[in-house]
Design an enzyme around this catalytic site. Structure first.
Site, PDB file in Angstrom:
ATOM      1  NE  ARG A 122      -2.191   1.903   3.246  1.00 21.20           N
ATOM      2  CZ  ARG A 122      -2.114   1.640   4.562  1.00 21.20           C
ATOM      3  NH1 ARG A 122      -2.753   0.627   5.080  1.00 21.20           N
ATOM      4  NH2 ARG A 122      -1.399   2.399   5.354  1.00 21.20           N
ATOM      5  CD  GLU A 144       4.009   4.229   5.926  1.00 18.55           C
ATOM      6  OE1 GLU A 144       5.057   3.645   6.227  1.00 18.55           O
ATOM      7  OE2 GLU A 144       2.934   4.014   6.511  1.00 18.55           O
ATOM      8  CG  ASN A 146       2.510   1.043   4.741  1.00 17.30           C
ATOM      9  OD1 ASN A 146       3.114   1.124   5.814  1.00 17.30           O
ATOM     10  ND2 ASN A 146       1.750   2.023   4.272  1.00 17.30           N
ATOM     11  CB  SER A 151      -4.193  -3.243   8.014  1.00 15.73           C
ATOM     12  OG  SER A 151      -3.832  -1.986   8.516  1.00 15.73           O
ATOM     13  CE  LYS A 316       7.669   5.075   8.019  1.00 15.05           C
ATOM     14  NZ  LYS A 316       7.034   3.930   8.689  1.00 15.05           N
ATOM     15  CE  LYS A 374       7.370  10.123   7.831  1.00 19.59           C
ATOM     16  NZ  LYS A 374       6.621   9.531   6.709  1.00 19.59           N
ATOM     17  CD  GLU A 378       6.118   0.444   8.507  1.00 20.32           C
ATOM     18  OE1 GLU A 378       4.996   0.916   8.267  1.00 20.32           O
ATOM     19  OE2 GLU A 378       7.155   0.844   7.953  1.00 20.32           O
ATOM     20  N   GLY A 379       3.107   1.243  11.981  1.00 14.25           N
ATOM     21  CA  GLY A 379       1.909   1.121  12.809  1.00 14.25           C
ATOM     22  C   GLY A 379       1.459   2.417  13.455  1.00 14.25           C
ATOM     23  NE  ARG A 459      -4.494   5.713   6.447  1.00 12.23           N
ATOM     24  CZ  ARG A 459      -3.216   5.393   6.663  1.00 12.23           C
ATOM     25  NH1 ARG A 459      -2.862   4.828   7.789  1.00 12.23           N
ATOM     26  NH2 ARG A 459      -2.304   5.640   5.753  1.00 12.23           N
TER      27      ARG A 459
HETATM   28  P1  ADP Z   1       3.752   4.580   9.887  1.00 11.94           P
HETATM   29  O1  ADP Z   1       4.562   3.574   9.130  1.00 11.94           O
HETATM   30  O2  ADP Z   1       3.917   4.479  11.355  1.00 11.94           O
HETATM   31  O3  ADP Z   1       2.318   4.588   9.445  1.00 11.94           O
HETATM   32  P2  ADP Z   1       3.975   7.125   8.452  1.00 11.94           P
HETATM   33  O4  ADP Z   1       5.195   7.535   7.707  1.00 11.94           O
HETATM   34  O5  ADP Z   1       2.834   6.691   7.616  1.00 11.94           O
HETATM   35  O6  ADP Z   1       4.392   6.009   9.513  1.00 11.94           O
HETATM   36  O7  ADP Z   1       3.529   8.334   9.376  1.00 11.94           O
HETATM   37  C1  ADP Z   1       2.338   8.276  10.146  1.00 11.94           C
HETATM   38  C2  ADP Z   1       1.403   9.425   9.797  1.00 11.94           C
HETATM   39  O8  ADP Z   1       2.074  10.670   9.971  1.00 11.94           O
HETATM   40  C3  ADP Z   1       0.918   9.435   8.353  1.00 11.94           C
HETATM   41  O9  ADP Z   1      -0.207   8.624   8.185  1.00 11.94           O
HETATM   42  C4  ADP Z   1       0.635  10.916   8.119  1.00 11.94           C
HETATM   43  O10 ADP Z   1      -0.657  11.266   8.597  1.00 11.94           O
HETATM   44  C5  ADP Z   1       1.679  11.598   8.976  1.00 11.94           C
HETATM   45  N1  ADP Z   1       2.840  11.933   8.142  1.00 11.94           N
HETATM   46  C6  ADP Z   1       3.932  11.159   7.942  1.00 11.94           C
HETATM   47  N2  ADP Z   1       4.792  11.751   7.103  1.00 11.94           N
HETATM   48  C7  ADP Z   1       4.251  12.917   6.742  1.00 11.94           C
HETATM   49  C8  ADP Z   1       4.660  13.995   5.896  1.00 11.94           C
HETATM   50  N3  ADP Z   1       5.814  13.966   5.256  1.00 11.94           N
HETATM   51  N4  ADP Z   1       3.832  15.053   5.765  1.00 11.94           N
HETATM   52  C9  ADP Z   1       2.643  15.092   6.409  1.00 11.94           C
HETATM   53  N5  ADP Z   1       2.203  14.121   7.241  1.00 11.94           N
HETATM   54  C10 ADP Z   1       2.989  13.038   7.406  1.00 11.94           C
HETATM   55 MG    MG Z   2       3.818   2.230   7.547  1.00 10.94          MG
HETATM   56 MG    MG Z   3       1.603   5.063   7.585  1.00  7.16          MG
END
Ligand code: ADP
Ligand code: MG
Ligand code: MG
Length: 483
Positions: A122, A144, A146, A151, A316, A374, A378-379, A459
């Site tokens: 995803r 990101e 996945n 999920s 990441k 970051k 994950e999660g 989301r």
């Molecule tokens: P995880 O693997 O824990 O889901 P993410 O990289 O998806 O990590 O970060 C979690 C959340 O943080 C994302 O769903 C988003 O809402 C927010 N986020 C992450 N990176 C960015 C970014 N570069 N700009 C804006 N929001 C972000």
């Molecule tokens: Mg993730």
């Molecule tokens: Mg995420």
């Protein structure tokens, strides 16, 4: 949207019917704490009352490039040298990644008997508006990618069906007009079930089963169950699934053939595909037994979804290294394809002390308000945002900084929606994050089957929230209304 007493009544009626629909159609999660040992009850998942408006062209582009993203991550997963160069460095600062990579190498040295791998991926995006003039044509930027336990295909499919039902039945009419067919159909559940069935078919033993390895006390269990049920509905004539709690998985392996066997009464059951919805973070390895189970799964002849290499391709750090000039070209030959992928990258910077790393370090302190930090986790709930970044880094020994990457914050356009959580509707300013699912099967040489885009996720979260995760309690599931 008006707010007269009359329309408040209409809204109440809509909310009541929407919640009934959600509960009766399995748009549900397990409660945060439950005493009933059979865990039989559920509550409605966090959902939006209305679909989320999203530009049709940006959505179309996200769907179209999924085939390329599937190809890219399949290629990274099988490029031992390249992935190794990234992981060997990361392993020095991240013990969890280090242990997974070490396990991957041990299994590789022993000799891998199963050439096939399955990815159920995803790719997540937020619309980016860098200036008011761009409001007309915002572009997607990737949050990101996945590669493990991606999920919500189940619940995202159900929420799109819910919104479509309320649109078609005229239930939204008193409050808001949503044009017929503007809500994008979501086939995510069919898409991922098809991926599992393709892998099972390629394994070639029809009475083997697909093993779903699920987290102990998983709150998002119904999402995972939906996938199991859809697999049965569509493919039960040749392929069946079986769920197991990751802490209680009783698997063994026939050493000679490396067939993976699940203890199932009255005989042992051969496993064709291992689908992991657990094992993506350190909490799932609280005992040595958990590591031994993962090792057994990885060594076995079953097709892994994902293998350790594929799981680590989704870190990441890999995303950040890919954003360096000329890297995507190693994996994707077409120049136009490379450009389309690179156009979705936001600014991504390392925090090590390489030349470009100095830039990352500078940015983190010079303008933290435009960035997110970051770790390789994950999660949801793991990131450090904006002005908290400098203080966080100052408290962390510099030798550990390179376990993190710095990312430019994507600035999404703001809209409005009504979020439903614990039965309570709250109307608020929101931003949307979309996710595009893709399924791909490959061997050590090439891609065997690529679904392209096979469904989507939306989301929606309050503008006050930095994080968007639904399971982590920040976002609500929605569907996409093309505008
Ligand atoms: P995880 O693997 O824990 O889901 P993410 O990289 O998806 O990590 O970060 C979690 C959340 O943080 C994302 O769903 C988003 O809402 C927010 N986020 C992450 N990176 C960015 C970014 N570069 N700009 C804006 N929001 C972000
Ligand atoms: Mg993730
Ligand atoms: Mg995420």
């Amino acid at each position: 949207m008006t707010t007269s007493t009359e329309s408040m009544k209409d809204l109440d009626t809509l909310v009541d019917s929407f919640l009934d629909y959600a509960l009766s159609h399995g748009l549900t999660v397990r409660p945060g704490s439950f005493e009933n040992p059979r865990k039989t009850f559920g509550e409605h998942a966090p959902i939006t009352l209305f679909p989320s408006k999203f530009p049709a062209t940006a959505f179309e582009e996200a769907c179209q490039i999924q085939e390329l993203y599937n190809e890219l991550y399949a290629a990274i997963s099988r490029d031992e040298d390249w992935l190794g160069s990234v992981m060997n460095e990361l392993a020095k600062v991240d013990t969890f990644v280090g242990r997974l990579w070490k396990l991957h190498k041990e299994v590789k040295d022993e000799g891998i008997t199963q050439p096939l791998s399955l990815g159920l991926f995803r790719s997540d995006y937020i619309l980016h508006v860098s200036s008011p003039s761009e409001l007309q044509s915002p572009v997607i930027k990737q949050v990101e990618f996945n590669t493990v336990a991606a999920s919500f295909a189940g619940l995202a499919t159900k929420v799109a069906e819910a919104h479509a039902y309320f649109q078609r039945s005229g239930s939204y009419e008193p409050i808001v007009s949503i044009p017929a067919s503007s809500i994008a159909e979501n086939h995510a559940l069919d898409g991922l079930a098809t991926g599992l069935a393709k892998a099972h078919q390629a394994y070639g033993v029809s009475d083997a089963k697909i093993l779903f390895v699920v987290q102990h006390d998983e709150r998002n269990i119904f999402d995972q169950r939906w996938l199991e049920y859809r697999l049965f509905e569509k493919f039960s004539d040749f392929c069946l699934g079986k769920s197991t709690d990751h802490r209680e998985t009783s698997v063994s392996m026939e050493e000679k053939t490396r067939k993976l066997l699940l203890e199932a009464s009255p005989t042992l059951q051969e496993i064709s595909v291992v689908y992991l919805r657990a094992g993506y973070g350190p909490d799932d390895y609280s005992t040595e037994q958990d590591w031994q189970t993962r090792a057994l799964l990885e060594r076995s002849h079953a097709i892994k979804c994902p293998s350790i290499a594929t799981q680590l391709a989704g870190t990441k750090k890999v995303q950040q290294v890919l954003a360096k000039e000329g890297i995507v070209e190693r994996f994707i030959k077409s120049r136009t394809a490379v450009k389309r992928l690179c156009d979705t990258f936001a600014g991504l910077y390392p925090l090590d002390d390489s030349f470009s790393g100095i830039r990352g370090r500078e940015l983190a302190f010079a303008c933290p308000e435009f960035h997110v930090l970051k770790p390789q986790r994950e999660g949801g709930g793991n990131n450090v945002y904006r002005r908290s970044i400098p203080e966080f880094l100052q408290r962390l020994p510099q030798a550990q900084w390179s376990a993190y990457i710095l990312m430019e914050l994507i600035s999404a356009p703001v809209s409005e929606n009504t979020l439903l959580r614990n039965g309570v509707p709250v109307h608020m300013a929101v931003i949307d994050e979309i996710g595009i699912y893709g399924a791909v099967l490959w061997n050590t040489q090439e891609t065997v089957w690529n679904s392209g885009c096979c469904g989507y996720l939306v989301r929606t979260k309050s503008t006050d929230s930095q994080e968007g995760g639904v399971a982590a309690g920040y976002g609500c599931l929605s569907s996409l209304q093309r505008v």
